[in-house]
Design an enzyme around this catalytic site. Structure first.
Site, PDB file in Angstrom:
ATOM      1  N   ASP A   7      60.325  29.078  43.535  1.00 39.59           N
ATOM      2  CA  ASP A   7      60.581  29.747  42.269  1.00 39.59           C
ATOM      3  C   ASP A   7      59.721  31.020  42.293  1.00 39.59           C
ATOM      4  O   ASP A   7      58.791  31.124  43.094  1.00 39.59           O
ATOM      5  CB  ASP A   7      60.166  28.810  41.121  1.00 39.59           C
ATOM      6  CG  ASP A   7      60.237  29.500  39.781  1.00 39.59           C
ATOM      7  OD1 ASP A   7      61.267  30.132  39.492  1.00 39.59           O
ATOM      8  OD2 ASP A   7      59.244  29.415  39.015  1.00 39.59           O
ATOM      9  N   LEU A   8      60.033  31.982  41.452  1.00 34.75           N
ATOM     10  CA  LEU A   8      59.279  33.247  41.466  1.00 34.75           C
ATOM     11  C   LEU A   8      58.220  33.294  40.354  1.00 34.75           C
ATOM     12  O   LEU A   8      57.013  33.257  40.618  1.00 34.75           O
ATOM     13  CB  LEU A   8      60.263  34.418  41.318  1.00 34.75           C
ATOM     14  CG  LEU A   8      59.630  35.807  41.212  1.00 34.75           C
ATOM     15  CD1 LEU A   8      58.920  36.204  42.495  1.00 34.75           C
ATOM     16  CD2 LEU A   8      60.709  36.845  40.866  1.00 34.75           C
ATOM     17  N   ASP A   9      58.719  33.356  39.103  1.00 34.18           N
ATOM     18  CA  ASP A   9      57.815  33.544  37.965  1.00 34.18           C
ATOM     19  C   ASP A   9      56.935  32.306  37.790  1.00 34.18           C
ATOM     20  O   ASP A   9      57.439  31.208  37.571  1.00 34.18           O
ATOM     21  CB  ASP A   9      58.627  33.780  36.683  1.00 34.18           C
ATOM     22  CG  ASP A   9      59.444  35.068  36.751  1.00 34.18           C
ATOM     23  OD1 ASP A   9      58.871  36.105  37.103  1.00 34.18           O
ATOM     24  OD2 ASP A   9      60.659  35.023  36.462  1.00 34.18           O
ATOM     25  N   THR A  15      54.148  36.332  35.862  1.00 35.25           N
ATOM     26  CA  THR A  15      54.870  37.265  34.985  1.00 35.25           C
ATOM     27  C   THR A  15      55.012  36.716  33.568  1.00 35.25           C
ATOM     28  O   THR A  15      55.469  37.436  32.686  1.00 35.25           O
ATOM     29  CB  THR A  15      56.282  37.541  35.540  1.00 35.25           C
ATOM     30  OG1 THR A  15      56.816  36.286  35.954  1.00 35.25           O
ATOM     31  CG2 THR A  15      56.261  38.509  36.689  1.00 35.25           C
ATOM     32  N   LYS A  43      59.761  29.102  29.825  1.00 34.32           N
ATOM     33  CA  LYS A  43      59.521  29.118  31.278  1.00 34.32           C
ATOM     34  C   LYS A  43      60.703  28.520  32.029  1.00 34.32           C
ATOM     35  O   LYS A  43      61.147  27.417  31.712  1.00 34.32           O
ATOM     36  CB  LYS A  43      58.239  28.353  31.613  1.00 34.32           C
ATOM     37  CG  LYS A  43      57.009  29.148  31.246  1.00 34.32           C
ATOM     38  CD  LYS A  43      55.751  28.528  31.812  1.00 34.32           C
ATOM     39  CE  LYS A  43      54.553  29.414  31.464  1.00 34.32           C
ATOM     40  NZ  LYS A  43      53.290  28.747  31.750  1.00 34.32           N
ATOM     41  N   SER A 112      65.294  31.559  41.873  1.00 37.87           N
ATOM     42  CA  SER A 112      64.744  32.006  40.577  1.00 37.87           C
ATOM     43  C   SER A 112      65.844  32.243  39.552  1.00 37.87           C
ATOM     44  O   SER A 112      66.949  32.632  39.905  1.00 37.87           O
ATOM     45  CB  SER A 112      63.979  33.321  40.794  1.00 37.87           C
ATOM     46  OG  SER A 112      63.700  33.939  39.565  1.00 37.87           O
ATOM     47  N   ALA A 113      65.505  32.041  38.271  1.00 41.17           N
ATOM     48  CA  ALA A 113      66.452  32.310  37.183  1.00 41.17           C
ATOM     49  C   ALA A 113      66.480  33.791  36.820  1.00 41.17           C
ATOM     50  O   ALA A 113      67.359  34.239  36.084  1.00 41.17           O
ATOM     51  CB  ALA A 113      66.046  31.512  35.950  1.00 41.17           C
ATOM     52  N   LYS A 143      68.745  26.466  35.191  1.00 47.48           N
ATOM     53  CA  LYS A 143      67.947  25.268  35.416  1.00 47.48           C
ATOM     54  C   LYS A 143      67.845  24.535  34.073  1.00 47.48           C
ATOM     55  O   LYS A 143      67.726  25.200  33.055  1.00 47.48           O
ATOM     56  CB  LYS A 143      66.531  25.650  35.898  1.00 47.48           C
ATOM     57  CG  LYS A 143      66.521  26.419  37.220  1.00 47.48           C
ATOM     58  CD  LYS A 143      65.109  26.950  37.517  1.00 47.48           C
ATOM     59  CE  LYS A 143      65.127  27.834  38.755  1.00 47.48           C
ATOM     60  NZ  LYS A 143      63.825  28.462  39.056  1.00 47.48           N
ATOM     61  N   GLU A 167      57.855  24.738  42.109  1.00 44.70           N
ATOM     62  CA  GLU A 167      58.267  25.110  40.740  1.00 44.70           C
ATOM     63  C   GLU A 167      57.128  24.940  39.740  1.00 44.70           C
ATOM     64  O   GLU A 167      56.340  23.998  39.858  1.00 44.70           O
ATOM     65  CB  GLU A 167      59.391  24.166  40.287  1.00 44.70           C
ATOM     66  CG  GLU A 167      60.760  24.753  40.224  1.00 44.70           C
ATOM     67  CD  GLU A 167      60.966  25.855  39.189  1.00 44.70           C
ATOM     68  OE1 GLU A 167      60.110  26.061  38.326  1.00 44.70           O
ATOM     69  OE2 GLU A 167      61.999  26.518  39.271  1.00 44.70           O
ATOM     70  N   ASP A 168      57.074  25.831  38.746  1.00 46.84           N
ATOM     71  CA  ASP A 168      56.047  25.684  37.702  1.00 46.84           C
ATOM     72  C   ASP A 168      56.626  25.236  36.364  1.00 46.84           C
ATOM     73  O   ASP A 168      55.870  24.929  35.455  1.00 46.84           O
ATOM     74  CB  ASP A 168      55.314  27.014  37.474  1.00 46.84           C
ATOM     75  CG  ASP A 168      56.209  28.030  36.788  1.00 46.84           C
ATOM     76  OD1 ASP A 168      57.350  28.231  37.262  1.00 46.84           O
ATOM     77  OD2 ASP A 168      55.785  28.601  35.769  1.00 46.84           O
TER      78      ASP A 168
HETATM   79  C1  BG6 Z   1      62.469  32.775  34.818  1.00 45.97           C
HETATM   80  C2  BG6 Z   1      61.306  32.850  33.849  1.00 45.97           C
HETATM   81  O1  BG6 Z   1      61.988  32.802  36.122  1.00 45.97           O
HETATM   82  O2  BG6 Z   1      63.345  33.888  34.624  1.00 45.97           O
HETATM   83  C3  BG6 Z   1      61.839  32.922  32.428  1.00 45.97           C
HETATM   84  O3  BG6 Z   1      60.487  31.710  33.992  1.00 45.97           O
HETATM   85  C4  BG6 Z   1      62.803  34.095  32.296  1.00 45.97           C
HETATM   86  O4  BG6 Z   1      60.766  33.046  31.529  1.00 45.97           O
HETATM   87  C5  BG6 Z   1      63.920  33.974  33.322  1.00 45.97           C
HETATM   88  O5  BG6 Z   1      63.362  34.121  30.982  1.00 45.97           O
HETATM   89  C6  BG6 Z   1      64.901  35.137  33.267  1.00 45.97           C
HETATM   90  O6  BG6 Z   1      64.214  36.310  33.649  1.00 45.97           O
HETATM   91  P1  BG6 Z   1      64.812  37.763  33.563  1.00 45.97           P
HETATM   92  O7  BG6 Z   1      63.873  38.576  34.416  1.00 45.97           O
HETATM   93  O8  BG6 Z   1      66.189  37.729  34.131  1.00 45.97           O
HETATM   94  O9  BG6 Z   1      64.823  38.166  32.134  1.00 45.97           O
HETATM   95 MG    MG Z   2      58.816  29.678  37.074  1.00 48.00          MG
END
Ligand code: BG6
Ligand code: MG
Length: 212
Positions: A7-9, A15, A43, A112-113, A143, A167-168
Site C-alpha cells: 500500500d502507499l499512503d 500522507t 484511511k 493503492s486506492a 478496499k 497495509e496500514d
Molecule cells: C488511500 C488513502 O491510499 O487513498 C485515503 O489512505 C485516500 O486516505 C485514498 O482517500 C484516495 O486518495 P486520492 O489521492 O486518490 O485522493
Molecule cells: Mg494506507
C-alpha cells in the site's frame, strides 16, 4: 514465484497528515469540525467515499455538482501539499527493505486506492523499483474489495496465495485477506486485528519475517 504488494499512503509515506489538512479545511468551509479521530475512518478509503463519510459526519447534503466541486477542491489542495514530497519523506527503512527483497527475487507491486499514487512515487523517486503499479486509476472497487490486490497479482503473474501485502488501513487488511493473501499490518496491533502479523516499522526488518 513470490511477490510483495505495498500500500502507499501510511506504508511508504505518511500522507495522512496532508489528507487530514485538506479534508479539515473543507469541513471548516462547510461549517463543521473534522477531527483527527474522524480522519482514521478515511484511511484506505477512496476520495469519493471519503467525501461521503465527511459529509455524513457534518450532517451536510450537497448537490451532485457541489459534491464534484468539493472533491476537486480537496484534491487541488492535497496536490499542493504533496508536491513538496522528496525522497526524505520515505518512511524509515522502506526503500532499503524493497531493495533487499528485490535482491532475493521477490516481485514488487504497488496496491493503492490513490489516484495520485504515480505522482507521489515520482516525487519520492521510487517509481522504477516497482514491477507493477496498481492504483485508484486502475480499479473500480474500493478496499475492502480485493480488486486492487488481485490486479497487482495478475500484473506480476503471481498466484495470490504467494503474495504478501503490507497495509496500514483496516479496510486494506480486509482487502488483502479477501484476495487470499497474507497480510502484514503496519501500525498498531490492537487496531489491525485482522492482519496475520503487525509491524511498527520497516527499519531492520528481517527477510526471514516474510518466509515465516
Ligand atoms: C488511500 C488513502 O491510499 O487513498 C485515503 O489512505 C485516500 O486516505 C485514498 O482517500 C484516495 O486518495 P486520492 O489521492 O486518490 O485522493
Ligand atoms: Mg494506507
Amino acid at each position: 514465484m513470490k511477490a510483495v504488494i505495498f500500500d502507499l499512503d501510511g506504508v511508504i509515506v505518511d500522507t495522512a497528515k496532508y489528507h487530514y489538512l485538506a479534508w479539515s479545511n473543507l469541513a471548516n468551509e462547510l461549517g463543521f469540525t473534522f477531527t483527527k479521530d474522524d480522519n482514521e475512518l478515511l484511511k484506505g478509503v477512496s476520495r469519493i467515499r471519503s467525501l461521503e463519510i465527511l459529509l455524513s459526519i457534518g450532517n451536510v447534503t450537497l448537490s451532485d455538482e457541489e459534491f464534484t466541486r468539493y472533491a476537486e477542491k480537496k484534491n487541488d489542495e492535497y496536490i499542493k501539499l504533496i508536491e513538496q514530497l522528496t525522497p526524505n519523506d520515505i518512511l524509515p527503512g522502506v526503500k532499503d527493505f524493497i531493495l533487499r527483497i528485490k535482491k532475493e527475487g521477490y516481485k514488487i507491486s504497488l496496491g493503492s486506492a490513490s489516484k495520485n499514487a504515480q505522482f507521489i512515487l515520482d516525487h519520492l523517486e521510487l517509481t522504477n523499483l516497482f514491477d507493477a503499479i496498481i492504483d485508484g486509476n486502475s480499479v473500480s472497487k474500493a478496499k475492502p474489495d480485493p480488486e486492487v490486490f488481485i490486479a497487482a497479482a495478475n500484473a506480476l503473474g503471481v498466484d495470490p496465495k504467494n503474495c504478501i501485502v503490507f497495509e496500514d488501513a483496516v479496510a486494506g487488511i480486509e482487502a488483502g485477506k479477501n484476495a487470499g493473501m497474507r497480510v502484514i499490518g503496519v501500525g498498531e496491533k490492537d487496531v489491525l486485528t485482522q492482519a496475520d502479523r503487525v509491524i511498527t516499522t520497516f527499519e531492520n526488518l528481517s527477510l526471514d519475517y516474510l518466509e515465516a
